[in-house]
Design an enzyme around this catalytic site. Structure first.
Site, PDB file in Angstrom:
ATOM      1  N   ASP A  31       0.814  -1.207   0.000  1.00 45.10           N
ATOM      2  CA  ASP A  31       0.000   0.000   0.000  1.00 45.10           C
ATOM      3  C   ASP A  31       0.851   1.261   0.000  1.00 45.10           C
ATOM      4  O   ASP A  31       1.550   1.552   0.963  1.00 45.10           O
ATOM      5  CB  ASP A  31      -0.911   0.002   1.224  1.00 45.10           C
ATOM      6  CG  ASP A  31      -1.949   1.116   1.178  1.00 45.10           C
ATOM      7  OD1 ASP A  31      -2.080   1.757   0.122  1.00 45.10           O
ATOM      8  OD2 ASP A  31      -2.637   1.330   2.178  1.00 45.10           O
ATOM      9  N   ASP A  56      -2.370   6.045  -6.093  1.00 44.06           N
ATOM     10  CA  ASP A  56      -2.509   5.100  -4.991  1.00 44.06           C
ATOM     11  C   ASP A  56      -2.553   3.673  -5.511  1.00 44.06           C
ATOM     12  O   ASP A  56      -3.294   3.368  -6.453  1.00 44.06           O
ATOM     13  CB  ASP A  56      -3.796   5.433  -4.229  1.00 44.06           C
ATOM     14  CG  ASP A  56      -4.014   4.555  -3.015  1.00 44.06           C
ATOM     15  OD1 ASP A  56      -3.022   4.206  -2.353  1.00 44.06           O
ATOM     16  OD2 ASP A  56      -5.176   4.220  -2.724  1.00 44.06           O
TER      17      ASP A  56
END
Length: 455
Positions: A133, A328
């Site tokens: 992440d 992201d």
């Protein structure tokens, strides 16, 4: 990961004098290359299963987005406290040469749009699967004693109680959370040299969260590996080994299962010499925004080369830290704040509906089109999306990065909206078959259209 933290806390009296409790924050620029292999899981979905997956992905993305917004609001209240605190640096490990090779699996078969990376932790090393992440800083594993833990595929790691004097708490947007103590451990990685030989290298004193109370939907993972901009992230802690850059290249989701994506820490000379490599600068957030995210500044949106009339302020970070655009790895689809999304959606509909009828019975994505008359998808003519940035960079996406095929006869725009003044997000679906470079030393994002299966 889909939830990203909105609240975290640590003790003010953490014992950082010992390297066993030091958080990692170093600015060394010793550079070598580390390459991680990212592996797809086989996907064999019928129409019903694909529809269900689309629903899951949309729900997961929305949960994540709400959490990202909440985190920025939380940062406003934490700004003063952060200014008073400074986390000391950990002793840096000696630099090593070679390539770090690991596996990362797509979570699509689990109903997740995230990617999972395999790591070896401890002495002797034990295997763990972690969610990758770029929107998080904290690395953490479920640890014994496990007082309240979710189900995972591997047994939790054993943490020594006498090494835990610095507690943390991370709360996620859907009420998932992890609570435990900061600890340090040896992370063992596989190195591949230029001649193809393999060896093991131990990265000692890697700081991570040892979670004893953990709740949430983490899809069988053992925890999370953060690649955010903060000092505790995995990428920041590896800077002394591999410098201030990392990159990844995600193969498209329709690729054969024997091809793999790549994650590379360190300078990739082949990428830097790519003839179509383009850069745009990272944007520093406002005083009240979070340091974790990778912000980029959009100027305009193009559909088939046509610039859309979207108010300029749509893309700006506001004084309270909200808004702006981030890239992201943990969000699947791309999301644009209103009114940009409505304008983009309408323009795509205008350009496609003359060729293919609009399909209105699928409420999850909009617009969708019936392409049953097209025998070969290679003959399908769909408009392409482009993004121009304020520094002059242009990112053009092929149609397959902006549309998702739910069945052979149904294709939908893989873009959704967020409320006005909220984040816009470039998700991992749109990043497929682009080699993405995060260069924090020069504060820039690089992107080059690449057949990722060939890297």
């Amino acid at each position: 990961m889909r939830f990203d933290s909105v609240s975290s806390s640590t003790s003010n009296d953490c014992g950082f004098s010992s390297t066993k409790h030091d958080p990692a924050k170093d600015d060394h620029t010793e550079e070598s290359s580390v390459k991680l292999q990212l592996r797809r899981l086989e996907i064999n979905q019928e129409k019903k299963r694909i529809t269900h997956s689309a629903v899951d992905l949309k729900i997961q993305d929305f949960t994540r987005i709400q959490t990202l917004h909440a985190r920025v609001k939380k940062a406003k209240n934490q700004t003063h406290e952060k200014a008073k605190k400074k986390i000391p640096s950990v002793n840096s490990p000696e630099a090593s040469s070679g390539q770090l090779v690991a596996t990362l699996e797509s979570g699509m078969t689990l109903g997740s749009g995230e990617y999972f990376i395999d790591v070896l932790v401890g002495t002797p090393p034990k295997h763990f699967s972690l969610i990758l992440d770029t929107g998080s800083d904290l690395n953490w594993l479920q640890c014994l004693p496990c007082y309240d833990c979710f189900q995972q595929n591997e047994p939790p790691v054993q943490c020594e109680s006498d090494n835990q004097s610095c507690p943390y708490f991370y709360w996620y947007g859907d009420r998932s959370n992890t609570t435990g103590d900061f600890a340090v451990e040896t992370f063992t990685v596989n190195l591949t040299n230029t001649e193809g030989g393999n060896s093991e290298y131990k990265v000692e004193d890697m700081m991570f969260g040892c979670g004893h109370w953990n709740r949430g939907l983490f899809n069988g993972a053992s925890g999370l590996l953060g690649l955010g901009r903060g000092p505790l992230s995995f990428s920041s802690q590896l800077q002394s080994l591999y410098g201030h850059s990392f990159s990844y290249c995600l193969v498209d989701r329709n690729s054969d299962t024997n091809v793999s994506s790549k994650l590379i820490f360190g300078e990739d000379k082949k990428l830097l010499n790519h003839p179509y490599l383009n850069f745009t600068s990272f944007v520093d957030g406002k005083e009240n925004s979070t340091e974790t995210f990778y912000y980029i500044q959009i100027k305009s949106i193009l559909v088939d080369g046509e610039a859309l009339d979207i108010p300029e302020e749509t893309w700006n970070i506001s004084s309270d830290g909200s808004g702006g655009t981030i890239i992201d790895s943990g969000t699947t689809l791309s999301y644009f704040a209103e009114p940009a999304y409505e304008i983009i959606k309408n323009k795509f509909t205008e350009k496609v509906k003359a060729k293919y009828p609009v399909f209105k019975d699928f409420p999850i994505l909009d617009p969708c089109f019936n392409v049953s008359g097209v025998k070969d998808n290679n003959n399908l003519k769909l408009p392409e999306l482009g993004i121009t940035f304020t520094d002059g960079a242009v990112w053009n996406f092929p149609a397959e990065n902006s549309f998702i095929w739910l069945t052979k006869d149904l294709v939908c725009l893989a873009i959704l909206g967020t409320p006005k003044s909220a984040f816009s997000i470039i998700g991992n679906y749109q990043q497929q078959n682009f080699h993405i470079l995060y260069d924090t030393n020069k504060s820039r994002l690089g992107f080059a259209h690449t057949k990722c299966s060939n890297i």
